[in-house]
Design a protein around this motif. Structure first.
Motif, mmCIF file in Angstrom:
data_model
loop_
_atom_site.group_PDB
_atom_site.id
_atom_site.type_symbol
_atom_site.label_atom_id
_atom_site.label_comp_id
_atom_site.label_asym_id
_atom_site.label_seq_id
_atom_site.Cartn_x
_atom_site.Cartn_y
_atom_site.Cartn_z
ATOM 1 N N ARG A 122 0.829 -1.214 0.000
ATOM 2 C CA ARG A 122 0.000 0.000 0.000
ATOM 3 C C ARG A 122 0.861 1.261 0.000
ATOM 4 N N SER A 125 1.841 1.771 -3.419
ATOM 5 C CA SER A 125 0.674 2.236 -4.165
ATOM 6 C C SER A 125 0.454 3.727 -3.959
ATOM 7 N N GLU A 126 0.559 4.171 -2.709
ATOM 8 C CA GLU A 126 0.366 5.598 -2.413
ATOM 9 C C GLU A 126 1.447 6.454 -3.043
ATOM 10 N N ARG A 147 -3.718 -0.936 -6.407
ATOM 11 C CA ARG A 147 -4.512 -1.215 -5.213
ATOM 12 C C ARG A 147 -4.051 -2.533 -4.618
#
Length: 177
Positions: A122, A125-126, A147
């Protein structure tokens, strides 16, 4: 030598034999306990004691990675190697060279280290940074992690195409930090 001296000599000899038998039995029991306790030590606990050390990892589908172990968490590790950071699931680690002889039990880990592989993905991803995603079958995908689900990651590969990768198939994700 009088009969009482002979009796005490025999009793001393018997006592020394009993002490020797007890010591041998105790040594065997201690060795057995040590083997049993070592059986409860996990790879992650050995790696936790090796944070900030130079290691060589054998990673399924990738090969050998040499670098500094930056973090160990539940089910994954972070390795700095060759100007890149590698997120490696522990399930893909086949061998480790240079690890500490010590271990750190999980009860002594920081709460942050209990974050799973999904948390690391994550973060990627960010950041929306391009990564090289290595699978245990040896294939490599240049992608962005879009995601992250419970047991898979959604990758944005070339030309807006999306590919789902199960955590079980993931060998390593290399970011270019």
């Amino acid at each position: 030598m009088s009969w009482d001296e002979e009796l005490f000599a025999v009793l001393d000899d018997l006592e020394q034999q009993a002490e020797a038998l007890y010591a041998a039995e105790r040594d065997a029991e201690l060795a057995d306990r040590a083997r049993a306790e070592y059986g409860a030590i996990t790879l992650a606990s050995r790696l936790m004691a090796s944070v900030d050390e130079e290691l060589t990892l054998g990673v399924l589908g990738v090969g050998r990675l040499a670098g500094t172990l930056l973090r160990v968490s539940k089910g994954w590790l972070l390795l700095s190697a060759g100007g890149s950071e590698w997120v490696v699931p522990l399930s893909a680690v086949a061998s480790v060279g240079g690890a500490s002889a010590r271990s750190v039990p999980e009860v002594a880990w920081s709460p942050i280290t209990r974050l799973g592989l999904g948390s690391a993905l994550r973060r990627l991803s960010e950041a929306a940074e391009p990564c090289m995603v290595h699978l245990v079958d040896g294939s490599v995908h240049e992608a962005r992690v879009s995601r992250v689900g419970a047991d898979f990651a959604e990758l944005s590969v070339a030309a807006g195409r999306v590919e789902l990768v199960a955590f079980a198939a993931l060998a390593a994700v290399r970011s270019r930090r």
